[in-house]
Design a protein around this motif. Sequence first.
Motif, PDB file in Angstrom:
ATOM      1  N   GLN A   1     100.256 -48.103  19.524  1.00  0.00           N
ATOM      2  CA  GLN A   1      98.897 -47.795  19.919  1.00  0.00           C
ATOM      3  C   GLN A   1      98.502 -48.621  21.149  1.00  0.00           C
ATOM      4  OE1 GLN A   1      95.139 -49.697  19.350  1.00  0.00           O
ATOM      5  NE2 GLN A   1      95.673 -49.196  17.248  1.00  0.00           N
TER       6      GLN A   1
ATOM      7  N   TYR B   1      97.442 -47.400  24.837  1.00  0.00           N
ATOM      8  CA  TYR B   1      96.211 -47.870  25.465  1.00  0.00           C
ATOM      9  C   TYR B   1      96.483 -48.353  26.883  1.00  0.00           C
ATOM     10  CZ  TYR B   1      92.364 -50.986  26.557  1.00  0.00           C
ATOM     11  OH  TYR B   1      91.330 -51.611  27.182  1.00  0.00           O
TER      12      TYR B   1
ATOM     13  N   ARG C   1      95.643 -41.151  19.879  1.00  0.00           N
ATOM     14  CA  ARG C   1      94.253 -40.941  19.447  1.00  0.00           C
ATOM     15  C   ARG C   1      93.516 -42.265  19.313  1.00  0.00           C
ATOM     16  NH1 ARG C   1      92.450 -36.742  15.542  1.00  0.00           N
ATOM     17  NH2 ARG C   1      91.491 -38.573  14.650  1.00  0.00           N
ATOM     18  N   GLU C   2      94.188 -43.228  18.714  1.00  0.00           N
ATOM     19  CA  GLU C   2      93.520 -44.511  18.517  1.00  0.00           C
ATOM     20  C   GLU C   2      93.282 -45.219  19.846  1.00  0.00           C
ATOM     21  OE1 GLU C   2      95.868 -46.365  15.477  1.00  0.00           O
ATOM     22  OE2 GLU C   2      94.892 -45.229  13.893  1.00  0.00           O
TER      23      GLU C   2
ATOM     24  N   ASN D   1      86.558 -53.287  19.060  1.00  0.00           N
ATOM     25  CA  ASN D   1      86.164 -53.317  20.459  1.00  0.00           C
ATOM     26  C   ASN D   1      84.810 -53.949  20.659  1.00  0.00           C
ATOM     27  OD1 ASN D   1      88.439 -51.603  21.109  1.00  0.00           O
ATOM     28  ND2 ASN D   1      87.316 -51.356  23.018  1.00  0.00           N
ATOM     29  N   GLU D   2      83.972 -53.817  19.668  1.00  0.00           N
ATOM     30  CA  GLU D   2      82.651 -54.414  19.774  1.00  0.00           C
ATOM     31  C   GLU D   2      82.667 -55.857  19.295  1.00  0.00           C
ATOM     32  OE1 GLU D   2      80.189 -51.647  17.687  1.00  0.00           O
ATOM     33  OE2 GLU D   2      81.009 -50.033  18.913  1.00  0.00           O
TER      34      GLU D   2
ATOM     35  N   ASN E   1      85.206 -46.548  23.680  1.00  0.00           N
ATOM     36  CA  ASN E   1      84.282 -47.661  23.467  1.00  0.00           C
ATOM     37  C   ASN E   1      84.006 -48.425  24.746  1.00  0.00           C
ATOM     38  OD1 ASN E   1      84.581 -47.301  20.549  1.00  0.00           O
ATOM     39  ND2 ASN E   1      83.484 -49.235  20.588  1.00  0.00           N
ATOM     40  N   GLU E   2      84.996 -48.445  25.603  1.00  0.00           N
ATOM     41  CA  GLU E   2      84.813 -49.146  26.863  1.00  0.00           C
ATOM     42  C   GLU E   2      84.182 -48.229  27.892  1.00  0.00           C
ATOM     43  OE1 GLU E   2      88.691 -50.704  27.636  1.00  0.00           O
ATOM     44  OE2 GLU E   2      88.724 -51.559  25.633  1.00  0.00           O
ATOM     45  N   GLY E   3      83.915 -46.997  27.501  1.00  0.00           N
ATOM     46  CA  GLY E   3      83.224 -46.082  28.393  1.00  0.00           C
ATOM     47  C   GLY E   3      84.129 -45.421  29.409  1.00  0.00           C
TER      48      GLY E   3
ATOM     49  N   LYS F   1      73.629 -47.899  29.659  1.00  0.00           N
ATOM     50  CA  LYS F   1      74.735 -48.816  29.368  1.00  0.00           C
ATOM     51  C   LYS F   1      74.225 -50.225  29.117  1.00  0.00           C
ATOM     52  CE  LYS F   1      77.916 -46.050  32.077  1.00  0.00           C
ATOM     53  NZ  LYS F   1      79.011 -45.605  31.204  1.00  0.00           N
TER      54      LYS F   1
ATOM     55  N   TYR G   1      82.430 -45.491  10.453  1.00  0.00           N
ATOM     56  CA  TYR G   1      81.943 -46.499  11.387  1.00  0.00           C
ATOM     57  C   TYR G   1      80.555 -46.983  10.994  1.00  0.00           C
ATOM     58  CZ  TYR G   1      79.949 -48.426  15.639  1.00  0.00           C
ATOM     59  OH  TYR G   1      79.305 -49.237  16.535  1.00  0.00           O
TER      60      TYR G   1
ATOM     61  N   ALA H   1      79.308 -44.854  24.220  1.00  0.00           N
ATOM     62  CA  ALA H   1      80.044 -45.217  23.006  1.00  0.00           C
ATOM     63  C   ALA H   1      79.120 -45.773  21.936  1.00  0.00           C
ATOM     64  CB  ALA H   1      81.128 -46.221  23.336  1.00  0.00           C
ATOM     65  N   SER H   2      78.943 -47.074  21.961  1.00  0.00           N
ATOM     66  CA  SER H   2      78.164 -47.700  20.902  1.00  0.00           C
ATOM     67  C   SER H   2      76.673 -47.609  21.209  1.00  0.00           C
ATOM     68  CB  SER H   2      78.584 -49.152  20.781  1.00  0.00           C
ATOM     69  OG  SER H   2      78.270 -49.816  21.990  1.00  0.00           O
TER      70      SER H   2
ATOM     71  N   MET I   1      99.161 -39.812  16.965  1.00  0.00           N
ATOM     72  CA  MET I   1      98.252 -40.710  16.250  1.00  0.00           C
ATOM     73  C   MET I   1      97.911 -41.976  17.037  1.00  0.00           C
ATOM     74  SD  MET I   1      96.559 -40.479  13.492  1.00  0.00           S
ATOM     75  CE  MET I   1      97.544 -39.097  12.905  1.00  0.00           C
TER      76      MET I   1
ATOM     77  N   GLN J   1      90.141 -43.907  21.221  1.00  0.00           N
ATOM     78  CA  GLN J   1      88.972 -44.562  20.628  1.00  0.00           C
ATOM     79  C   GLN J   1      88.592 -45.815  21.405  1.00  0.00           C
ATOM     80  OE1 GLN J   1      86.978 -43.569  18.364  1.00  0.00           O
ATOM     81  NE2 GLN J   1      88.158 -41.743  17.871  1.00  0.00           N
ATOM     82  N   ARG J   2      89.596 -46.637  21.648  1.00  0.00           N
ATOM     83  CA  ARG J   2      89.317 -47.883  22.354  1.00  0.00           C
ATOM     84  C   ARG J   2      88.753 -47.591  23.734  1.00  0.00           C
ATOM     85  NH1 ARG J   2      94.501 -51.694  21.941  1.00  0.00           N
ATOM     86  NH2 ARG J   2      93.270 -52.995  23.327  1.00  0.00           N
TER      87      ARG J   2
ATOM     88  N   GLN K   1      88.950 -49.614  14.791  1.00  0.00           N
ATOM     89  CA  GLN K   1      89.186 -49.753  16.230  1.00  0.00           C
ATOM     90  C   GLN K   1      87.882 -49.944  16.984  1.00  0.00           C
ATOM     91  OE1 GLN K   1      91.911 -50.087  17.798  1.00  0.00           O
ATOM     92  NE2 GLN K   1      93.255 -49.710  16.043  1.00  0.00           N
ATOM     93  N   ARG K   2      86.940 -49.090  16.683  1.00  0.00           N
ATOM     94  CA  ARG K   2      85.659 -49.190  17.387  1.00  0.00           C
ATOM     95  C   ARG K   2      85.003 -50.532  17.131  1.00  0.00           C
ATOM     96  NH1 ARG K   2      82.160 -43.863  16.203  1.00  0.00           N
ATOM     97  NH2 ARG K   2      80.600 -45.022  17.377  1.00  0.00           N
TER      98      ARG K   2
ATOM     99  N   GLU L   1      90.265 -45.707  12.375  1.00  0.00           N
ATOM    100  CA  GLU L   1      89.683 -45.463  13.699  1.00  0.00           C
ATOM    101  C   GLU L   1      88.323 -46.138  13.834  1.00  0.00           C
ATOM    102  OE1 GLU L   1      90.055 -41.241  14.135  1.00  0.00           O
ATOM    103  OE2 GLU L   1      92.158 -41.384  14.703  1.00  0.00           O
TER     104      GLU L   1
END
Lengths: 235, 235
Positions: A13, A17, A52-53, B60-61, A60-62, B149, B17, A231-232, A49, A56-57, B56-57, B53
């Motif tokens: 993974q 990335y 995909r992960e 990252n946070e 999250n970092e946009g 952001k 999540y 993301a978040s 797989m 996700q990362r 993962q998120r 998954e």
Amino acid sequence: MSFASKGMAATAQDEAYRAILQDIRSGRYQPGERLIPETIARELAMSRMPVREAFQRLANEGLVLIRPNRGCFVSGLTIEEIYELFEIRSVLEGLAVRLAMPRFDAAALAELDDHLARMRRAGAAGGADWLGRHQEFHAYICGLSRRPKLIAQIAALHIAVEPYMRVWLHHVAQPAHATERQDEVVEAIRTGDAEHAEAVMREHVLRTAPRLAEFLRSRGQATGAPATLPASAQI
Amino acid sequence: MSFASKGMAATAQDEAYRAILQDIRSGRYQPGERLIPETIARELAMSRMPVREAFQRLANEGLVLIRPNRGCFVSGLTIEEIYELFEIRSVLEGLAVRLAMPRFDAAALAELDDHLARMRRAGAAGGADWLGRHQEFHAYICGLSRRPKLIAQIAALHIAVEPYMRVWLHHVAQPAHATERQDEVVEAIRTGDAEHAEAVMREHVLRTAPRLAEFLRSRGQATGAPATLPASAQI
DNA sequence: CTTTGTAATAGTGGATACACTCATACAGAA
DNA sequence: TTCTGTATGAGTGTATCCACTATTACAAAG
């Protein structure tokens, strides 16, 4: 060292990335482009797989936008978003230099001069690796703040605009490396006045934004169509 | 609205999540605690994949630390890290209020007063939901900056320290809600001077750090043992 | 020719299966 | 008793499989 992640990939993974990140930074994957897990997985000789992960990362970092059931797209930034990233980076790097001030002894100042020299050399040599040198310069200063999370956030911001900086530097006659005045930052650090250094760094970071924006506007191209959700995102 | 994510969970992963995030924020999952995908998956009636998954998120946070092949742990913050988060947040919220200034008309100022009143009421009523009200206050100001952001980053920082704030508020006689002077911030905004408002906000955010740190130090407990790697760490 | 309904296909999200890693407990040697 | 090596089981990481969604192409109706 610039804003590249270090160490070896421990897991598939992680490998995915790094590979995808690299391809986004370098511009191989263009803003708006759709990333298909299966394809990338085949390229990296792994299954879908871990890819995909990795998505996700990156999301999250946009750097990437995942639209549920629609796929994963390299997130294009609007000019407003690019401005925003510069605004954020300006205060963060301002903070970083302020916190780093006590650690600027003679050796560190000499190191800074080295960085300046390297940047000038890279700029004179055509500017191909000017961007990397410039990031190294900033990374060195931020590193002295000894604030890991701050450093990580600044790094992420550098990376987010990197593709745009790259096309800019590539397509334009008088880009940053000719006109940017990093020596002002070093000068300010040399005074030993933390508040002053912070202010100068802020100014320095912000100065790039309008010029990059103007270039992108002139190309009409800045904005990768699908807006990027942070993301978040909250509130 | 405070720093809670809105909308419905479109996907199982999103559901996971939110559930895990909630449990970390509320303190149900303690710093250092190991999270076992299978267990959580069973609880949420799904497979372990979307849970992974979600991890993962969260990683990252910075809310969770994934040690390859070792598992996923709720990341405990050292006192230094907590300080760092406040430092970062102080400059980001300073930026936010500065950018928000042009949008503070009479209606917005009235809204601000409402927020103050709500906070005071919550504080008087025992402080149970003071934290939420306080976050709402900050979220409202940040929201007016219209920088998605920036807002997301600030939200993430609020969330990261929330568990610690929660125990503090719960265990201490005279916590923030008695002594914090949010009205200073509102006062500064009312002057219309953006630079001033920025400075006051910075100061305001930073002021909490040493008191929270002192409390945590006194409990000896602040630091969840396994240091938290900042996910996208670079340099 | 345009519009609308339908079928085919590509691709996504999730579940399961499997191999490997790590941790723990225990047995035997010193 | 302490140390070291091994076995066992829990848990992780990845691959494969299945069901469902969305998109596209195409056909029939207007």
